[in-house]
Design an enzyme around this catalytic site. Structure first.
Site, PDB file in Angstrom:
ATOM      1  N   GLY A  61      10.769   7.862  10.593  1.00  0.00           N
ATOM      2  CA  GLY A  61      10.377   9.207  10.978  1.00  0.00           C
ATOM      3  C   GLY A  61      10.470  10.287   9.926  1.00  0.00           C
ATOM      4  O   GLY A  61      10.253  11.459  10.229  1.00  0.00           O
ATOM      5  N   TRP A  63       8.498  11.069   7.401  1.00  0.00           N
ATOM      6  CA  TRP A  63       7.235  11.793   7.190  1.00  0.00           C
ATOM      7  C   TRP A  63       6.925  12.689   8.389  1.00  0.00           C
ATOM      8  O   TRP A  63       6.415  13.797   8.218  1.00  0.00           O
ATOM      9  CB  TRP A  63       6.099  10.801   6.923  1.00  0.00           C
ATOM     10  N   ASP A  81       3.836   4.068  16.158  1.00  0.00           N
ATOM     11  CA  ASP A  81       4.449   2.900  15.521  1.00  0.00           C
ATOM     12  C   ASP A  81       4.747   1.853  16.584  1.00  0.00           C
ATOM     13  O   ASP A  81       5.043   2.204  17.729  1.00  0.00           O
ATOM     14  CB  ASP A  81       5.744   3.291  14.798  1.00  0.00           C
ATOM     15  N   ASP A  97       0.823  -0.430  19.291  1.00  0.00           N
ATOM     16  CA  ASP A  97      -0.119  -0.804  18.236  1.00  0.00           C
ATOM     17  C   ASP A  97      -1.354   0.091  18.340  1.00  0.00           C
ATOM     18  O   ASP A  97      -2.050   0.079  19.361  1.00  0.00           O
ATOM     19  CB  ASP A  97      -0.500  -2.271  18.426  1.00  0.00           C
ATOM     20  N   ASP A 122       2.323   5.697   5.689  1.00  0.00           N
ATOM     21  CA  ASP A 122       3.261   5.178   4.693  1.00  0.00           C
ATOM     22  C   ASP A 122       3.699   3.760   5.070  1.00  0.00           C
ATOM     23  O   ASP A 122       4.781   3.326   4.721  1.00  0.00           O
ATOM     24  CB  ASP A 122       4.475   6.114   4.598  1.00  0.00           C
ATOM     25  N   LYS A 162      -0.442   4.918   1.619  1.00  0.00           N
ATOM     26  CA  LYS A 162       0.256   4.174   0.564  1.00  0.00           C
ATOM     27  C   LYS A 162      -0.405   2.820   0.372  1.00  0.00           C
ATOM     28  O   LYS A 162      -0.663   2.103   1.346  1.00  0.00           O
ATOM     29  CB  LYS A 162       1.724   3.968   0.934  1.00  0.00           C
TER      30      LYS A 162
END
Length: 206
Positions: A61, A63, A81, A97, A122, A162
């Site tokens: 968490g 970000w 998530d 998902d 990320d 990322k």
């Protein structure tokens, strides 16, 4: 086993002596990754008061913590998530998902027809130690995130993700360039020097 143990000890030593780990503990962030987003945002101003964004693969968490502070009460942060995540003030969390219809339906209900300005991601897979397999799994997650961004971002929106340099990198860059007017690379100081991770920032979604 000896190699694994030596590697684990090296990681632990690096972690204990990492200035960003200490800063995160002091500043109340859940992970050192918070400073990567803060540095990128300092340069690119992708998050500001009023921004509406989705944080994919948000746990634990950090970000989302940064995003909630920067967007303020006039913005909105939606975190998604498959892993659980402790509540963060100003963040709407959906556990599941983001490829699944019921999760997307929850997201769209919370979004409530507001334009989505930004998607941040990320995510990284659980590493197996097999470089080829790990790289493929990493880019699979990145492709899922890009697909989500392409479907949900408003025209002119931005996407920060990322990636790990290596096989698949150039192809992924090309895929992003088809969707965004500009694609830039970012390597924050908080990224460990030995890491092949880099951040791609797509702006001006077509």
């Amino acid at each position: 086993m000896a190699v694994r143990s030596k590697s684990s000890k090296a990681w632990l030593h690096e972690h204990i002596n990492d200035q960003y780990v200490h800063m995160a503990q002091k500043d109340g962030y859940r992970a050192r990754a918070a400073y990567k987003l803060l540095e990128i945002n300092e340069k690119d101003k992708i998050i500001k008061p009023g921004t509406v964004l989705a944080d994919l693969g948000s746990a634990p968490g950090s970000w989302s913590q940064v995003a909630a502070k920067l967007t303020g009460t006039s913005g909105a942060v939606f975190a998604l998530d498959i892993l659980p995540m402790e509540a963060i003030g100003g963040v709407s969390f959906i556990q599941g998902d983001f490829r699944e219809n019921d999760v997307l339906a929850q997201f769209e209900t919370l979004l409530d027809n507001r334009p989505l300005d930004l998607v941040i991601c990320d995510m990284a897979p659980n590493m197996s130690g097999n470089a080829v397999s790990d790289q493929a799994r990493s880019f699979y997650l990145c492709e899922l995130a890009l697909d989500f961004a392409s479907q949900h971002l408003k025209t002119g929106g931005s996407f920060l993700v990322k990636v790990f340099q290596g096989a698949g990198y150039q192809e992924y860059m090309a895929a992003m360039r088809e969707i965004f007017g500009t694609v830039q690379t970012r390597k924050p100081e908080a990224s460990r020097n030995r890491s092949s991770e880099i951040y791609l920032l797509g702006k001006n979604k077509r």
